[in-house]
Design a protein around this motif. Structure first.
Motif, PDB file in Angstrom:
ATOM      1  N   GLU A 184       0.840  -1.197   0.000  1.00  0.00           N
ATOM      2  CA  GLU A 184       0.000   0.000   0.000  1.00  0.00           C
ATOM      3  C   GLU A 184       0.875   1.247   0.000  1.00  0.00           C
ATOM      4  OE1 GLU A 184      -3.411   0.248   0.105  1.00  0.00           O
ATOM      5  OE2 GLU A 184      -3.669  -1.925   0.033  1.00  0.00           O
ATOM      6  N   ARG A 185       0.429   2.249  -0.712  1.00  0.00           N
ATOM      7  CA  ARG A 185       1.137   3.536  -0.733  1.00  0.00           C
ATOM      8  C   ARG A 185       0.162   4.624  -0.326  1.00  0.00           C
ATOM      9  NH1 ARG A 185       5.639   5.788  -4.468  1.00  0.00           N
ATOM     10  NH2 ARG A 185       5.319   8.025  -4.321  1.00  0.00           N
ATOM     11  N   THR A 186       0.596   5.494   0.591  1.00  0.00           N
ATOM     12  CA  THR A 186      -0.233   6.590   1.066  1.00  0.00           C
ATOM     13  C   THR A 186       0.520   7.897   0.883  1.00  0.00           C
ATOM     14  OG1 THR A 186      -1.223   5.165   2.733  1.00  0.00           O
ATOM     15  CG2 THR A 186      -1.457   7.526   3.064  1.00  0.00           C
ATOM     16  N   ASP A 187      -0.065   8.825   0.157  1.00  0.00           N
ATOM     17  CA  ASP A 187       0.523  10.155   0.028  1.00  0.00           C
ATOM     18  C   ASP A 187       0.274  10.920   1.320  1.00  0.00           C
ATOM     19  OD1 ASP A 187       1.394   9.729  -2.588  1.00  0.00           O
ATOM     20  OD2 ASP A 187      -0.540  10.327  -3.419  1.00  0.00           O
ATOM     21  N   VAL A 188       1.296  11.606   1.794  1.00  0.00           N
ATOM     22  CA  VAL A 188       1.198  12.341   3.051  1.00  0.00           C
ATOM     23  C   VAL A 188       1.727  13.759   2.869  1.00  0.00           C
ATOM     24  CG1 VAL A 188       1.355  10.296   4.523  1.00  0.00           C
ATOM     25  CG2 VAL A 188       3.442  11.481   3.857  1.00  0.00           C
ATOM     26  N   ILE A 189       1.377  14.598   3.820  1.00  0.00           N
ATOM     27  CA  ILE A 189       1.904  15.954   3.882  1.00  0.00           C
ATOM     28  C   ILE A 189       2.821  16.009   5.095  1.00  0.00           C
ATOM     29  CG2 ILE A 189       1.349  18.391   4.200  1.00  0.00           C
ATOM     30  CD1 ILE A 189      -1.357  17.726   2.819  1.00  0.00           C
ATOM     31  N   ALA A 190       4.032  16.509   4.910  1.00  0.00           N
ATOM     32  CA  ALA A 190       5.024  16.569   5.982  1.00  0.00           C
ATOM     33  C   ALA A 190       5.055  17.953   6.608  1.00  0.00           C
ATOM     34  CB  ALA A 190       6.408  16.229   5.424  1.00  0.00           C
ATOM     35  N   ASP A 191       5.182  17.961   7.942  1.00  0.00           N
ATOM     36  CA  ASP A 191       5.240  19.210   8.690  1.00  0.00           C
ATOM     37  C   ASP A 191       6.174  19.003   9.874  1.00  0.00           C
ATOM     38  OD1 ASP A 191       4.538  21.817   9.484  1.00  0.00           O
ATOM     39  OD2 ASP A 191       2.930  21.058  10.769  1.00  0.00           O
ATOM     40  N   GLN A 192       7.191  19.840  10.008  1.00  0.00           N
ATOM     41  CA  GLN A 192       8.112  19.708  11.129  1.00  0.00           C
ATOM     42  C   GLN A 192       7.507  20.343  12.368  1.00  0.00           C
ATOM     43  OE1 GLN A 192      12.209  20.744  10.434  1.00  0.00           O
ATOM     44  NE2 GLN A 192      12.654  20.922  12.609  1.00  0.00           N
ATOM     45  N   LEU A 193       7.629  19.650  13.500  1.00  0.00           N
ATOM     46  CA  LEU A 193       7.136  20.173  14.770  1.00  0.00           C
ATOM     47  C   LEU A 193       8.203  21.058  15.405  1.00  0.00           C
ATOM     48  CD1 LEU A 193       5.489  16.978  16.326  1.00  0.00           C
ATOM     49  CD2 LEU A 193       4.509  18.662  14.758  1.00  0.00           C
ATOM     50  N   HIS A 194       7.746  22.116  16.092  1.00  0.00           N
ATOM     51  CA  HIS A 194       8.649  23.046  16.764  1.00  0.00           C
ATOM     52  C   HIS A 194       8.128  23.333  18.170  1.00  0.00           C
ATOM     53  CE1 HIS A 194       9.643  23.850  12.515  1.00  0.00           C
ATOM     54  NE2 HIS A 194      10.830  24.181  12.980  1.00  0.00           N
ATOM     55  N   GLY A 195       9.006  23.831  19.017  1.00  0.00           N
ATOM     56  CA  GLY A 195       8.630  24.326  20.336  1.00  0.00           C
ATOM     57  C   GLY A 195       7.986  23.284  21.223  1.00  0.00           C
ATOM     58  N   ALA A 196       6.939  23.707  21.933  1.00  0.00           N
ATOM     59  CA  ALA A 196       6.263  22.843  22.902  1.00  0.00           C
ATOM     60  C   ALA A 196       5.647  21.619  22.239  1.00  0.00           C
ATOM     61  CB  ALA A 196       5.193  23.637  23.642  1.00  0.00           C
ATOM     62  N   GLU A 197       5.162  21.773  21.010  1.00  0.00           N
ATOM     63  CA  GLU A 197       4.575  20.642  20.299  1.00  0.00           C
ATOM     64  C   GLU A 197       5.634  19.569  20.014  1.00  0.00           C
ATOM     65  OE1 GLU A 197       1.430  20.019  16.650  1.00  0.00           O
ATOM     66  OE2 GLU A 197       2.952  21.580  16.408  1.00  0.00           O
ATOM     67  N   ARG A 198       6.806  19.994  19.613  1.00  0.00           N
ATOM     68  CA  ARG A 198       7.910  19.061  19.363  1.00  0.00           C
ATOM     69  C   ARG A 198       8.349  18.407  20.668  1.00  0.00           C
ATOM     70  NH1 ARG A 198      12.880  17.659  21.039  1.00  0.00           N
ATOM     71  NH2 ARG A 198      14.167  16.758  19.419  1.00  0.00           N
ATOM     72  N   ASP A 199       8.454  19.209  21.734  1.00  0.00           N
ATOM     73  CA  ASP A 199       8.892  18.679  23.021  1.00  0.00           C
ATOM     74  C   ASP A 199       7.925  17.626  23.555  1.00  0.00           C
ATOM     75  OD1 ASP A 199      11.039  20.392  22.808  1.00  0.00           O
ATOM     76  OD2 ASP A 199      10.197  21.891  24.171  1.00  0.00           O
ATOM     77  N   ALA A 200       6.629  17.865  23.434  1.00  0.00           N
ATOM     78  CA  ALA A 200       5.629  16.893  23.899  1.00  0.00           C
ATOM     79  C   ALA A 200       5.715  15.607  23.084  1.00  0.00           C
ATOM     80  CB  ALA A 200       4.231  17.491  23.801  1.00  0.00           C
ATOM     81  N   ALA A 201       5.885  15.735  21.775  1.00  0.00           N
ATOM     82  CA  ALA A 201       6.028  14.554  20.916  1.00  0.00           C
ATOM     83  C   ALA A 201       7.304  13.805  21.268  1.00  0.00           C
ATOM     84  CB  ALA A 201       6.024  14.965  19.445  1.00  0.00           C
ATOM     85  N   TRP A 202       8.371  14.525  21.561  1.00  0.00           N
ATOM     86  CA  TRP A 202       9.652  13.900  21.881  1.00  0.00           C
ATOM     87  C   TRP A 202       9.547  13.054  23.147  1.00  0.00           C
ATOM     88  CZ3 TRP A 202      13.607  12.683  19.131  1.00  0.00           C
ATOM     89  CH2 TRP A 202      14.790  12.274  19.747  1.00  0.00           C
ATOM     90  N   VAL A 203       8.806  13.523  24.136  1.00  0.00           N
ATOM     91  CA  VAL A 203       8.610  12.757  25.369  1.00  0.00           C
ATOM     92  C   VAL A 203       7.923  11.431  25.049  1.00  0.00           C
ATOM     93  CG1 VAL A 203       7.327  12.715  27.558  1.00  0.00           C
ATOM     94  CG2 VAL A 203       8.622  14.752  26.902  1.00  0.00           C
ATOM     95  N   GLU A 204       6.901  11.464  24.217  1.00  0.00           N
ATOM     96  CA  GLU A 204       6.194  10.238  23.832  1.00  0.00           C
ATOM     97  C   GLU A 204       7.100   9.304  23.024  1.00  0.00           C
ATOM     98  OE1 GLU A 204       2.396  10.870  22.012  1.00  0.00           O
ATOM     99  OE2 GLU A 204       1.917  12.489  23.410  1.00  0.00           O
ATOM    100  N   ILE A 205       7.878   9.861  22.123  1.00  0.00           N
ATOM    101  CA  ILE A 205       8.766   9.058  21.282  1.00  0.00           C
ATOM    102  C   ILE A 205       9.825   8.362  22.127  1.00  0.00           C
ATOM    103  CG2 ILE A 205      10.615   9.249  19.554  1.00  0.00           C
ATOM    104  CD1 ILE A 205       8.779  11.434  18.216  1.00  0.00           C
ATOM    105  N   THR A 206      10.458   9.094  23.038  1.00  0.00           N
ATOM    106  CA  THR A 206      11.517   8.488  23.852  1.00  0.00           C
ATOM    107  C   THR A 206      10.951   7.504  24.877  1.00  0.00           C
ATOM    108  OG1 THR A 206      11.538  10.440  25.301  1.00  0.00           O
ATOM    109  CG2 THR A 206      13.170  10.349  23.517  1.00  0.00           C
TER     110      THR A 206
END
Length: 161
Positions: free
Chosen positions: A103-125
């Motif tokens: 399966e192939r899915t076209d996506v839109i990429a967006d880099q996270l910054h600031g508090a949004e990136r930090d919150a995602a980083w906590v979940e990722i780690t």
């Protein structure tokens, strides 16, 4: 948001330069594209080369996100430079896709910054502790990219369906 993370000055060896690593990545891409990933943590990221204009495929770790999308991390195993695919996405954020099990899915990429990136980083780690190690050995901020299926949440998505 913009793709503006600068390279650092220290870190691990940049991955992907040895013939063995390239061979291993090619085999992993073939397997994930054909059969998927048993644990559901890896996908094939399809980008358009910044200078070549050719399709490039890279196996990446996938972290599901609310809204049917997901997050990927431009860690480069803690190397001082961002991975090549980061610059490909920066050049063509609207021409990115994911492949998994035929399966192939076209996506839109967006880099996270600031508090949004930090919150995602906590979940990722929390989900994959190796990424915390990568952060310790490099002096660059490791980019976190949100990939959202093109066409909104009703679009068919091989990762979350």
């Amino acid at each position: 948001m913009s793709f503006d993370t600068h390279n650092g000055t220290r870190g691990a060896r940049q991955p992907g330069h040895s013939r063995l690593e390239r061979w291993g990545n090619t085999k992993m891409v073939e397997r994930i594209r054909r059969r998927g990933d048993r644990r559901g943590t890896k996908v094939v990221l399809v980008t358009i080369g910044k200078t070549s204009g050719m399709e490039r495929r890279t196996p990446v770790r996938w972290f599901p996100d609310e809204g049917g999308g997901g997050l990927i991390v431009a860690s480069a195993s803690g190397a001082p430079r961002n991975p090549s695919w980061y610059y490909n996405i920066a050049a063509h954020p609207d021409r990115v896709a994911l492949e998994l099990a035929g399966e192939r899915t076209d996506v839109i990429a967006d880099q996270l910054h600031g508090a949004e990136r930090d919150a995602a980083w906590v979940e990722i780690t929390a989900a994959a502790r190796g990424f915390a190690r990568y952060e310790r050995i490099t002096d660059r901020v490791i980019p976190v990219i949100r990939l959202t299926p093109r066409g909104g949440s009703e679009a068919r998505h091989p990762i979350t369906d």
